[in-house]
Design a protein around this motif. Sequence first.
Motif, short mmCIF file in Angstrom:
data_model
loop_
_atom_site.label_atom_id
_atom_site.label_comp_id
_atom_site.label_asym_id
_atom_site.label_seq_id
_atom_site.Cartn_x
_atom_site.Cartn_y
_atom_site.Cartn_z
N GLY A 521 -2.54 -12.91 -2.56
CA GLY A 521 -2.16 -12.94 -1.15
C GLY A 521 -1.75 -11.55 -0.71
O GLY A 521 -1.49 -10.67 -1.54
N ALA A 522 -1.72 -11.32 0.58
CA ALA A 522 -1.40 -10.00 1.12
C ALA A 522 -0.29 -10.10 2.15
O ALA A 522 -0.06 -11.15 2.75
CB ALA A 522 -2.64 -9.37 1.75
N SER A 523 0.37 -8.99 2.37
CA SER A 523 1.33 -8.85 3.47
C SER A 523 0.60 -8.21 4.63
O SER A 523 0.02 -7.13 4.49
CB SER A 523 2.51 -7.97 3.04
N LEU A 524 0.62 -8.89 5.77
CA LEU A 524 -0.05 -8.36 6.96
C LEU A 524 0.98 -7.97 8.01
O LEU A 524 2.03 -8.62 8.15
CB LEU A 524 -1.00 -9.40 7.56
N GLY A 525 0.68 -6.93 8.75
CA GLY A 525 1.53 -6.53 9.86
C GLY A 525 1.29 -7.45 11.04
O GLY A 525 0.46 -8.36 11.00
N GLN A 526 1.99 -7.20 12.12
CA GLN A 526 1.85 -8.05 13.31
C GLN A 526 0.44 -7.97 13.90
O GLN A 526 0.00 -8.88 14.60
CB GLN A 526 2.89 -7.65 14.35
N ASP A 527 -0.27 -6.89 13.56
CA ASP A 527 -1.64 -6.73 14.03
C ASP A 527 -2.65 -7.42 13.11
O ASP A 527 -3.86 -7.35 13.35
CB ASP A 527 -2.00 -5.25 14.16
N GLY A 528 -2.15 -8.06 12.06
CA GLY A 528 -3.04 -8.78 11.16
C GLY A 528 -3.72 -7.91 10.12
O GLY A 528 -4.62 -8.36 9.42
N VAL A 529 -3.28 -6.67 9.99
CA VAL A 529 -3.88 -5.73 9.03
C VAL A 529 -2.99 -5.60 7.80
O VAL A 529 -1.76 -5.63 7.90
CB VAL A 529 -4.09 -4.34 9.69
N VAL A 530 -3.63 -5.45 6.64
CA VAL A 530 -2.89 -5.26 5.39
C VAL A 530 -1.94 -4.08 5.54
O VAL A 530 -2.32 -3.02 6.05
CB VAL A 530 -3.86 -4.99 4.22
N GLN A 531 -0.70 -4.25 5.09
CA GLN A 531 0.26 -3.16 5.20
C GLN A 531 0.81 -2.76 3.83
O GLN A 531 0.96 -3.59 2.93
CB GLN A 531 1.41 -3.53 6.13
N VAL A 532 1.05 -1.48 3.68
CA VAL A 532 1.66 -0.84 2.51
C VAL A 532 0.70 -0.73 1.31
O VAL A 532 0.63 0.30 0.66
CB VAL A 532 2.97 -1.51 2.08
N ASP A 533 -0.04 -1.79 0.99
CA ASP A 533 -0.95 -1.72 -0.16
C ASP A 533 -1.96 -0.60 0.03
O ASP A 533 -2.57 -0.45 1.09
CB ASP A 533 -1.70 -3.05 -0.32
N SER A 534 -2.15 0.18 -1.03
CA SER A 534 -3.10 1.29 -0.97
C SER A 534 -4.51 0.78 -0.73
O SER A 534 -4.86 -0.33 -1.13
CB SER A 534 -3.06 2.10 -2.26
N ASN A 535 -5.33 1.61 -0.08
CA ASN A 535 -6.70 1.20 0.25
C ASN A 535 -7.70 1.80 -0.73
O ASN A 535 -7.34 2.32 -1.79
CB ASN A 535 -7.04 1.59 1.69
N ALA A 536 -8.97 1.76 -0.36
CA ALA A 536 -10.03 2.24 -1.26
C ALA A 536 -9.92 3.73 -1.55
O ALA A 536 -10.37 4.20 -2.60
CB ALA A 536 -11.40 1.93 -0.66
N SER A 537 -9.30 4.49 -0.66
CA SER A 537 -9.12 5.92 -0.89
C SER A 537 -7.80 6.21 -1.60
O SER A 537 -7.40 7.37 -1.74
CB SER A 537 -9.19 6.69 0.43
N LEU A 538 -7.12 5.14 -2.04
CA LEU A 538 -5.84 5.24 -2.74
C LEU A 538 -4.76 5.85 -1.86
O LEU A 538 -3.86 6.54 -2.32
CB LEU A 538 -5.97 6.03 -4.04
N THR A 539 -4.87 5.57 -0.56
CA THR A 539 -3.85 5.97 0.40
C THR A 539 -3.01 4.74 0.73
O THR A 539 -3.56 3.70 1.11
CB THR A 539 -4.47 6.53 1.68
N GLY A 540 -1.72 4.84 0.57
CA GLY A 540 -0.87 3.69 0.84
C GLY A 540 0.56 3.98 0.44
O GLY A 540 0.94 5.13 0.20
N GLY A 541 1.35 2.93 0.35
CA GLY A 541 2.76 3.11 0.08
C GLY A 541 3.47 3.68 1.29
O GLY A 541 2.91 3.76 2.39
N ILE A 542 4.72 4.08 1.11
CA ILE A 542 5.50 4.70 2.18
C ILE A 542 5.69 6.17 1.84
O ILE A 542 6.34 6.52 0.86
CB ILE A 542 6.87 4.01 2.34
N ALA A 543 5.09 7.03 2.64
CA ALA A 543 5.16 8.47 2.39
C ALA A 543 6.48 9.04 2.88
O ALA A 543 7.06 8.55 3.86
CB ALA A 543 4.00 9.17 3.09
N PRO A 544 7.00 10.07 2.21
CA PRO A 544 8.24 10.71 2.69
C PRO A 544 8.03 11.33 4.07
O PRO A 544 6.99 11.94 4.34
CB PRO A 544 8.49 11.82 1.64
#
Length: 609
Positions: A521-544
């Motif tokens: 299962g995934a966590s989705l934002g209010q816009d229905g898009v996956v949030q925080v989980d890194s994507n295919a380019s390995l961009t994700g998480g919470i950046a400083p």
Amino acid sequence: MRTSVLFSLRSTCPLFTVVVIPAAARHTHGKASATYSRTAKYSNYYDPCYLPANGESPLKSMNARFVIPGVLLLLLTAGVFPVAAAGSDSCPGCGMVWTDTCVPFERNNETAYNEELIAAFSPVAANKTPLADYSNRSLSEAFLSLHTLINERYAFTQWRSVDFDALYKTWAPAIADAEKKQDKAAYYRALRGYLVAIPDGHVEVLDTNGDFGAKYADIGGGYGLALTRLDSGKVIVSYVANGSAAETAGIRFGDEVTGWNGVEIHDAINATSSIWAVKKPSTTEGLLLQKTRLLTRAPVGASASVKITYGAIQHPRTMNLMAYDDGYDSLKKSSFFLGKEVNDIGAANRLTDIQPQVSTDTLTYRTLPGGYVYIAIYDEAYEVYEPFRAAMLDANTKNAPGVVIDFRYNSGGDDNLASCFAGWFVDKPVFYEYATMFDPGSRRFTPVSGAWTQPQPARYTGPVAVLVSPDTISSGEGLPMVFAKTGTGKVISWYGSNGAFGMNGPQAVLPLGMYVFFPDGASLGQDGVVQVDSNASLTGGIAPQIRVPLTEETVARAMAGEDVQLTYALAWLDEQQVPVATATTPKASPPVAVVVVTLGLLVVIAGKK
């Protein structure tokens, strides 16, 4: 650790949502040990990282100990509490919408919380596919079955562009060879290789019978040095062991490494396996960090040629070193991103031996010189809320001029609690997430619940600095996520968080006592898009939002024992106290930080409950 509403919670420690475990037998390891699922330890009910001490199979325990806590775990990962009716307009199709995630914790009745979760989600739990048991199959058959299962049910195949067919073709021969030779270590190594190739910190294997010596065979030796990649791209020697061959050869801190075993240094780092990283990286920077740490590890007796440019010498020299059993020393010395020296990768038992090195507290709380409040949170377990609440009320009573929240070694747990923590700082309601289940048939996410972070009556209104690291995983990424969404406070660190935020849980049991976890299962934002989980380019998480510079100077300070990230957080808090014409960058520890370092910030403050 985050688990799906049915069989998962967000945490890095595998959690058996249907196993009740005696409190005395529990161990803590966070959301995938915090790396496996978003569920951390839940009071006396279960521990995501529990391993039966008597050799009893956890699977058998499920049959013998199936009680309320088990179902509860599955539910908690959704981060929910019955405050709004099912099928709310704000979340069509959801079983529940939790309009204020602090309610169950303010009530301070965990039993009632568990019972309400069970009542709310029992219809969903009834349709959850049980844990797949492949333990009696051959190694190759079990691996094929696992491959088929994860290919069908893994929630982020498209999001992360995972090519499961290619993975199977790569690793099936190694599994077959291990089976033919009856080589348990080779089997375990191949299984980890397959799972590590999926760039998700929640995809993990829990080895209840150990690693059969595979880790020591692969990385038990060190060369007497550790390396660090700076912001400039330069790779330097950040540690040299006293009395080592590296020291005798004249290698010193700050020397630039340009090659390893005849390969350009960056290419050598990229080619290094990360299968022994404890909290599996989900982002590019997390992966590079762990690969850089592991480059200097090898089998005892292995040789390496190291190309180094000495400080004052303009031409490089190549030195030959031999790996020796150093007790994983270089890995301990390269853990400074956590703010202290920790033997993480080299720990004999990653489920029981790492957390105590960080802290044995439920929560660490201290008032620093200057009146700043420091709070370190290690997981999102029910028992953490009361000491957190007490710390925040004390900060308000003392009119603390600033707060530091340290999530650098947070393994995850209950999303409701992560959302609630954030409610002590935000000034308006914030949508936290839609918790979903992945539907293998439609290949779409089905909403299960919604959750909101509400400002708490006694919320803190001063400046807040949040520290994170690649070991901040699962629900541990929840508060930083809310801060990033709302502009509350500042995330100040060297690296971003892990980038594994899905609904995780145990999915299959394999031969040799191995349990495999992956998010369904995934966590989705209010816009229905996956949030925080890194994507295919390995961009994700919470950046400083304020990235602490990785320079030779800051690394030297860290290696000398200073918590440099905390120094920068305190400097930022200082800047918030009075207007400043221009931003300043601390080249040396500011006065407050000097005192903090002298006194030793990370002293155990709050005792373990």
